[in-house]
Structure formats: structure tokens, C-alpha cells
Design a protein around this motif. Structure first.
Motif, PDB file in Angstrom:
ATOM      1  N   VAL A   1       0.834  -1.206   0.000  1.00 20.84           N
ATOM      2  CA  VAL A   1       0.000   0.000   0.000  1.00 20.84           C
ATOM      3  C   VAL A   1       0.868   1.256   0.000  1.00 20.84           C
ATOM      4  O   VAL A   1       0.619   2.209  -0.752  1.00 20.84           O
ATOM      5  CB  VAL A   1      -0.956  -0.012   1.210  1.00 20.84           C
ATOM      6  N   GLY A   2       1.902   1.278   0.831  1.00 19.77           N
ATOM      7  CA  GLY A   2       2.794   2.432   0.871  1.00 19.77           C
ATOM      8  C   GLY A   2       3.483   2.672  -0.458  1.00 19.77           C
ATOM      9  O   GLY A   2       3.594   3.815  -0.918  1.00 19.77           O
ATOM     10  N   GLY A   3       3.947   1.608  -1.097  1.00 16.16           N
ATOM     11  CA  GLY A   3       4.601   1.757  -2.391  1.00 16.16           C
ATOM     12  C   GLY A   3       3.665   2.284  -3.461  1.00 16.16           C
ATOM     13  O   GLY A   3       4.040   3.148  -4.266  1.00 16.16           O
ATOM     14  N   VAL A   4       2.432   1.783  -3.477  1.00 19.48           N
ATOM     15  CA  VAL A   4       1.458   2.257  -4.477  1.00 19.48           C
ATOM     16  C   VAL A   4       1.120   3.726  -4.243  1.00 19.48           C
ATOM     17  O   VAL A   4       1.053   4.526  -5.190  1.00 19.48           O
ATOM     18  CB  VAL A   4       0.192   1.385  -4.421  1.00 19.48           C
ATOM     19  N   VAL A   5       0.920   4.106  -2.972  1.00 16.02           N
ATOM     20  CA  VAL A   5       0.589   5.505  -2.666  1.00 16.02           C
ATOM     21  C   VAL A   5       1.729   6.432  -3.065  1.00 16.02           C
ATOM     22  O   VAL A   5       1.508   7.482  -3.687  1.00 16.02           O
ATOM     23  CB  VAL A   5       0.256   5.652  -1.171  1.00 16.02           C
ATOM     24  N   VAL A   6       2.947   6.059  -2.723  1.00 13.74           N
ATOM     25  CA  VAL A   6       4.097   6.896  -3.077  1.00 13.74           C
ATOM     26  C   VAL A   6       4.251   6.993  -4.590  1.00 13.74           C
ATOM     27  O   VAL A   6       4.559   8.061  -5.138  1.00 13.74           O
ATOM     28  CB  VAL A   6       5.378   6.331  -2.423  1.00 13.74           C
ATOM     29  N   THR A   7       4.034   5.898  -5.288  1.00 12.41           N
ATOM     30  CA  THR A   7       4.151   5.918  -6.753  1.00 12.41           C
ATOM     31  C   THR A   7       3.124   6.841  -7.385  1.00 12.41           C
ATOM     32  O   THR A   7       3.448   7.656  -8.265  1.00 12.41           O
ATOM     33  CB  THR A   7       3.993   4.497  -7.309  1.00 12.41           C
ATOM     34  N   LEU A   8       1.865   6.745  -6.964  1.00 10.04           N
ATOM     35  CA  LEU A   8       0.824   7.606  -7.517  1.00 10.04           C
ATOM     36  C   LEU A   8       1.081   9.075  -7.197  1.00 10.04           C
ATOM     37  O   LEU A   8       0.969   9.951  -8.074  1.00 10.04           O
ATOM     38  CB  LEU A   8      -0.541   7.185  -6.981  1.00 10.04           C
ATOM     39  N   ALA A   9       1.432   9.359  -5.927  1.00  7.54           N
ATOM     40  CA  ALA A   9       1.697  10.746  -5.552  1.00  7.54           C
ATOM     41  C   ALA A   9       2.891  11.305  -6.317  1.00  7.54           C
ATOM     42  O   ALA A   9       2.871  12.454  -6.774  1.00  7.54           O
ATOM     43  CB  ALA A   9       1.940  10.840  -4.040  1.00  7.54           C
ATOM     44  N   SER A  10       3.925  10.501  -6.479  1.00  8.68           N
ATOM     45  CA  SER A  10       5.106  10.963  -7.217  1.00  8.68           C
ATOM     46  C   SER A  10       4.786  11.214  -8.679  1.00  8.68           C
ATOM     47  O   SER A  10       5.300  12.170  -9.282  1.00  8.68           O
ATOM     48  CB  SER A  10       6.228   9.930  -7.093  1.00  8.68           C
ATOM     49  N   ALA A  11       3.940  10.379  -9.263  1.00  5.24           N
ATOM     50  CA  ALA A  11       3.554  10.595 -10.658  1.00  5.24           C
ATOM     51  C   ALA A  11       2.790  11.906 -10.811  1.00  5.24           C
ATOM     52  O   ALA A  11       3.014  12.677 -11.761  1.00  5.24           O
ATOM     53  CB  ALA A  11       2.704   9.421 -11.146  1.00  5.24           C
ATOM     54  N   ILE A  12       1.875  12.193  -9.880  1.00 11.86           N
ATOM     55  CA  ILE A  12       1.128  13.453  -9.935  1.00 11.86           C
ATOM     56  C   ILE A  12       2.062  14.643  -9.778  1.00 11.86           C
ATOM     57  O   ILE A  12       1.963  15.647 -10.502  1.00 11.86           O
ATOM     58  CB  ILE A  12       0.033  13.466  -8.856  1.00 11.86           C
ATOM     59  N   VAL A  13       2.995  14.548  -8.837  1.00 11.93           N
ATOM     60  CA  VAL A  13       3.955  15.634  -8.623  1.00 11.93           C
ATOM     61  C   VAL A  13       4.821  15.838  -9.862  1.00 11.93           C
ATOM     62  O   VAL A  13       5.074  16.980 -10.282  1.00 11.93           O
ATOM     63  CB  VAL A  13       4.823  15.327  -7.384  1.00 11.93           C
ATOM     64  N   HIS A  14       5.280  14.749 -10.470  1.00  8.37           N
ATOM     65  CA  HIS A  14       6.129  14.856 -11.662  1.00  8.37           C
ATOM     66  C   HIS A  14       5.384  15.538 -12.810  1.00  8.37           C
ATOM     67  O   HIS A  14       5.938  16.420 -13.489  1.00  8.37           O
ATOM     68  CB  HIS A  14       6.589  13.464 -12.089  1.00  8.37           C
ATOM     69  N   VAL A  15       4.122  15.161 -13.027  1.00  4.76           N
ATOM     70  CA  VAL A  15       3.338  15.782 -14.098  1.00  4.76           C
ATOM     71  C   VAL A  15       3.119  17.266 -13.808  1.00  4.76           C
ATOM     72  O   VAL A  15       3.241  18.117 -14.698  1.00  4.76           O
ATOM     73  CB  VAL A  15       1.990  15.055 -14.260  1.00  4.76           C
ATOM     74  N   SER A  16       2.809  17.608 -12.559  1.00  6.72           N
ATOM     75  CA  SER A  16       2.569  18.999 -12.207  1.00  6.72           C
ATOM     76  C   SER A  16       3.829  19.836 -12.372  1.00  6.72           C
ATOM     77  O   SER A  16       3.782  20.953 -12.899  1.00  6.72           O
ATOM     78  CB  SER A  16       2.058  19.092 -10.765  1.00  6.72           C
ATOM     79  N   TRP A  17       4.956  19.310 -11.923  1.00  3.16           N
ATOM     80  CA  TRP A  17       6.198  20.062 -12.058  1.00  3.16           C
ATOM     81  C   TRP A  17       6.598  20.212 -13.521  1.00  3.16           C
ATOM     82  O   TRP A  17       7.192  21.219 -13.906  1.00  3.16           O
ATOM     83  CB  TRP A  17       7.311  19.366 -11.287  1.00  3.16           C
ATOM     84  N   SER A  18       6.295  19.230 -14.336  1.00  2.17           N
ATOM     85  CA  SER A  18       6.655  19.311 -15.753  1.00  2.17           C
ATOM     86  C   SER A  18       5.828  20.350 -16.495  1.00  2.17           C
ATOM     87  O   SER A  18       6.283  20.918 -17.485  1.00  2.17           O
ATOM     88  CB  SER A  18       6.482  17.936 -16.420  1.00  2.17           C
ATOM     89  N   GLN A  19       4.601  20.617 -16.017  1.00  2.00           N
ATOM     90  CA  GLN A  19       3.717  21.544 -16.703  1.00  2.00           C
ATOM     91  C   GLN A  19       3.704  22.936 -16.095  1.00  2.00           C
ATOM     92  O   GLN A  19       2.995  23.809 -16.580  1.00  2.00           O
ATOM     93  CB  GLN A  19       2.290  20.983 -16.705  1.00  2.00           C
ATOM     94  N   THR A  20       4.457  23.173 -15.031  1.00  2.00           N
ATOM     95  CA  THR A  20       4.435  24.473 -14.378  1.00  2.00           C
ATOM     96  C   THR A  20       5.126  25.527 -15.229  1.00  2.00           C
ATOM     97  O   THR A  20       6.068  25.229 -15.969  1.00  2.00           O
ATOM     98  CB  THR A  20       5.107  24.384 -12.992  1.00  2.00           C
ATOM     99  N   GLU A  21       4.638  26.763 -15.106  1.00  2.20           N
ATOM    100  CA  GLU A  21       5.215  27.869 -15.861  1.00  2.20           C
ATOM    101  C   GLU A  21       6.024  28.811 -14.974  1.00  2.20           C
ATOM    102  O   GLU A  21       6.801  29.611 -15.475  1.00  2.20           O
ATOM    103  CB  GLU A  21       4.090  28.668 -16.547  1.00  2.20           C
TER     104      GLU A  21
END
Length: 472
Positions: free
Chosen positions: A248-268
Motif C-alpha cells: 500500500v505504501g509503495g502504491v501511494v508513493v508511486t501515484l503521488a510521485s507521478a502526480i507531482v512529476h506531471v505537475s512540475w513538468s507543466q508548471t510555468e
């Protein structure tokens, strides 16, 4: 167009807010839960402005937002019927819009943070709802936990499968974490090497554990006393619980990290608060789940399970997840709209909501045998409708005045003149409308189809003519 330029002048803003309050009170005569919705809307409006400032403040605001929505959903669901829920939603819209009218419209990036917090909290609340519904479906926490632990099987193959899944989830979580979360840019390469090495060591450790289990299975056949060790490993609830927690911890960290990575990639810009937003939203829902779950367990052991069941907790968090998801999606749409040259004016939402609420109340009110009963029943809807029209007219005048003169240079005198004129018209319209309803119930004319069509067309012509006369 900036957020400051779209604000109403101060005197007009207070007039619109007072009209919204009068309209809400008028609707609350039929359904008092409308006032609760309005207070929840004000709380949401105040919370939306808290997404500015330091990351600690952003995280705290993101944690408070789902709690406010959870309390609103639970209170409205417990106190209201279907019509009451509709009027509570009206109250939420009116309260939120009124808070924005008085406190100013949040900027686009504040709305984006609020939308991100709502969507993140919606995901966590959905997980809590699924867990609670699973507990209810399996008749208790112990049965549900046992099902999860032993789902892959109670034999050695089940332990192997659980170990593989847990190891894969942990490795994925380690690899998915963006380097910028844990290190400075100049140390990125060193961090990546260390991270990859840790991931390889975890993978090797998982493979070694699988080899040990395979050797143990072979040695058990050759040395029967070792069967005790195999039986302990495959039947240990502690081992299974540890592996499930790692999964459960690994899945949560993976999903949260993916969201953070997408957000940081699209920030202006140079600053992105997606980490405190997600962390705060998750902690807010998690703490709420712990408190509500503790209450459910207490009711089960103390009150005999009649007060708060796991199914009710699941329904509560499920409804909260739906509200947060829809709200976050709408906030994201409005944030994009705010970036345009002519953003949507949120001041018109309060009049629209009050008008819709007056229709709901008018459709559900009991006018009795007509006469005075009809007058008392129609008072609330007519007052709410008059308040809606007043707020719309005064708000439109205030926006036009602010665009032409500027919010800071607008004098109070023209605003008070227009407020007084619109107030007199609205105040006179209410008794006239009530008198028309009483007269209609007393006379109760029966018209033919052509006559009815003529009356409807005549009324439409009067409305269109009045609208044309009031155009500036």
C-alpha cells in the motif's frame, strides 16, 4: 483582466451580500438547512484564500478544505430530504459567491491549488470509502483484514505472490520519487545513482527472499522438522500485514510521485505547491477517517453498533469524494476561464442560485386552500426571487461602474441611488406578487386553450418589454 478589476465597489458589494443573506433567510423559512449550506459556502470561500503564502499555510489549508466539505456533506445528508439537499446546495453556492464578493475573487493560481487539493482529497476519500464499504461487506474490521491478508492464499505460493507484489511496489515507489523532492539540482546525478542502487538492492533482496523460500520448500521435504518454520512463515499474520503495508505504501508513493512529476513538468513559474497541497489534502482526509472510524468502533462496542456503521461511514466518504471531485473539476475549469480576457462573473451565480431555490420552495410549499395560506406559503419564494433580481441588477450596475470609473474612484452616492431604486422596486414587487397569487387562488379562472395561450404570450410580451426598457 485581474482579480482586483473584477471586484464590485465596496458599497455595491455589501448590498449584494445583504440581498443574498435576505434571500437565504427567506428560503430557510421552508428548509432551515439552507442556512447551514450558506455557512459552509462562506467557509469554503475563506478557505480558498488560504492557499496563498508559505507552504505550511498551503498544507494546512489543503487539510482544512476536505474537513469542511465532509462536515457539510454529513450535516446536510443527516438533516435534509431531497428538496432540502437542493436548497443546501443553493446555500453553498450563495455563501461561496458572497464570500468572493466581499473578500475578492481568488486568482487563477489560487483556484488551481484549491482544485488540486479537492481532486487529491477526492482520491483519498474514495479509498477510505472503499475500505469502509469492504469492512461493512465482510461484517467487521477483523473479517475484512483477514480477507485482505490471506487473499493470495494461505500456502507458500500465497506468501511468494505477496512478497513479489510488495517488493515491486516498494521498488516502483523508490524509483518514482522525483529527485527535486529530496536533493538540490547540483546533486541530482549523485542522488540518481544512489536511488538506482537502492532500487537494485531492494530488488536483489526480494529475489534473495524468494530463493530462501524456495530452498525452504525443498529442505522441508528432506528435513521434516523444518516444516515448523515453513508453517510459521506462511501462517504468520504479522508477516502478511507487513508485506501488505509495504504494498500500500509503495502504491501511494508511486501515484503521488507521478502526480507531482506531471505537475512540475507543466508548471510555468518558479514555485509549485503541489507537494504541500497533496500532503495536506491527504492528511486532512486521513485524520477525518481516523476520527470517524474511531467513532464507528466506539458505537459498535458501546452503543451496540446502532449509531454509526461502517456502511454509513463508507457512504459519507463516498459522497464527500464525489462532491470534492466534481467541485475540484469545476474549479479547474473556472481557473482556466479566469485566464481569459473576459472571465466568467461569479457575482451572477448568487442570483441564479436564489432564483433556483425559490423555484424549489415554490414547488414544494403547501398553499392549503388558498387565500392567506397561499400568501404565507408564497412569501419565502417571492422574497428570495426579489432578492435574486435585486442582487443581479445591482451587481450588474456595480460591475459597469467599476469598469468605467474604477473601483477605487467610485463615489458612494450613485451606488446608493441605484441601490435605493432597485430596493424599492424589489420591495414593491413582493406584495404585488403575493396579492396576485391570493387573487388567483380566490378567483381560480378557468380558461380555454386559446385564452391560456393568449395570456402566456401577453405575459411574455410584458417581460420582454420590461427587459428592453431597463437596458442601458
Amino acid at each position: 483582466m485581474s482579480a482586483v478589476e473584477t471586484r464590485l465597489p465596496s458599497t455595491t458589494a455589501w448590498a449584494v451580500a445583504l440581498a443574498a443573506a435576505f434571500g437565504t433567510i427567506a428560503l430557510a423559512i421552508s428548509r432551515p438547512v439552507t442556512v447551514l449550506g450558506a455557512f459552509c459556502g462562506l467557509a469554503i470561500a475563506v478557505t480558498a484564500h488560504g492557499f496563498s503564502g508559505s507552504h505550511r499555510r498551503v498544507a494546512l489549508t489543503a487539510a482544512v478544505l476536505p474537513v469542511v466539505v465532509l462536515v457539510a456533506v454529513g450535516s446536510i445528508g443527516a438533516l435534509a430530504d431531497l428538496a432540502g439537499v437542493a436548497l443546501a446546495i443553493v446555500g453553498v453556492v450563495v455563501g461561496t459567491t458572497t464570500g468572493f464578493v466581499l473578500g475578492g475573487h481568488p486568482s487563477s493560481w489560487l483556484l488551481e491549488r484549491a482544485g488540486s487539493a479537492s481532486l487529491g482529497a477526492s482520491l483519498v476519500a474514495s479509498g477510505v470509502a472503499l475500505v469502509a464499504l469492504g469492512i461493512d461487506a465482510f461484517d467487521g474490521l477483523g473479517s475484512a483484514a483477514s480477507m485482505v491478508l490471506w487473499l493470495p492464499g494461505s500456502e507458500l505460493f500465497g506468501l511468494v505472490l505477496t512478497l513479489v507484489v510488495a517488493g515491486s511496489a516498494v521498488v516502483a515507489g523508490v524509483v518514482a520519487v522525483p529527485p527535486a523532492m529530496l536533493t538540490a539540482p547540483k546533486r541530482r546525478l549523485a542522488y540518481v545513482r544512489s536511488r538506482n542502487a537502492l532500487a537494485w538492492w531492494l530488488a536483489i533482496g526480494t529475489a534473495a527472499a524468494l530463493v530462501v523460500l524456495a530452498m525452504l520448500a525443498v529442505l522441508t521435504r528432506l528435513v521434516p522438522p523444518l516444516a515448523f518454520l515453513e508453517s510459521w512463515l506462511t501462517g504468520s499474520a504479522l508477516v502478511r500485514a507487513t508485506l501488505v503495508a509495504l504494498t500500500v505504501g509503495g502504491v501511494v508513493v508511486t501515484l503521488a510521485s507521478a502526480i507531482v512529476h506531471v505537475s512540475w513538468s507543466q508548471t510555468e513559474g518558479r514555485e509549485n505547491a503541489v507537494v504541500p497541497v497533496l500532503a495536506g489534502a491527504g492528511c486532512g482526509v486521513a485524520c477525518s477517517a481516523i476520527l470517524v472510524g474511531s467513532g464507528a468502533l466506539t458505537s459498535e462496542f458501546v452503543a451496540g453498533g446502532a449509531s454509526l456503521s461502517a456502511g454509513l461511514v463508507g457512504a459519507l466518504f463516498g459522497a464527500t469524494a464525489v462532491v470534492l471531485g466534481i467541485g475540484g473539476f469545476l474549479v479547474w475549469i473556472y481557473a482556466e476561464e479566469r485566464r481569459s480576457t473576459q472571465p466568467l462573473e461569479t457575482t451572477v451565480l448568487a442570483p441564479i442560485a436564489l432564483a433556483a431555490g425559490s423555484v424549489v420552495v415554490a414547488a414544494t410549499v403547501d398553499i392549503g386552500d388558498g387565500g392567506l395560506e397561499a400568501a404565507r406559503g408564497g412569501l419565502g419564494p417571492f422574497v428570495a426571487l426579489a432578492a435574486a433580481l435585486f442582487a443581479f441588477d445591482v451587481g450588474r450596475y456595480g460591475r459597469a461602474l467599476g469598469r468605467e470609473v474604477g473601483r477605487g474612484g467610485v463615489s458612494r452616492r450613485p451606488q446608493l441611488v441605484r441601490i435605493g431604486w432597485s430596493g424599492v422596486v424589489a420591495a414593491l414587487a413582493v406584495p404585488i406578487a403575493i396579492f396576485g397569487v391570493v387573487l388567483a387562488t380566490v378567483v381560480a379562472p378557468t380558461l380555454s386553450v386559446p385564452s391560456t395561450a393568449g395570456v402566456v404570450l401577453g405575459l411574455c410580451a410584458v417581460v420582454v418589454a420590461a427587459w428592453l426598457l431597463t437596458q442601458e
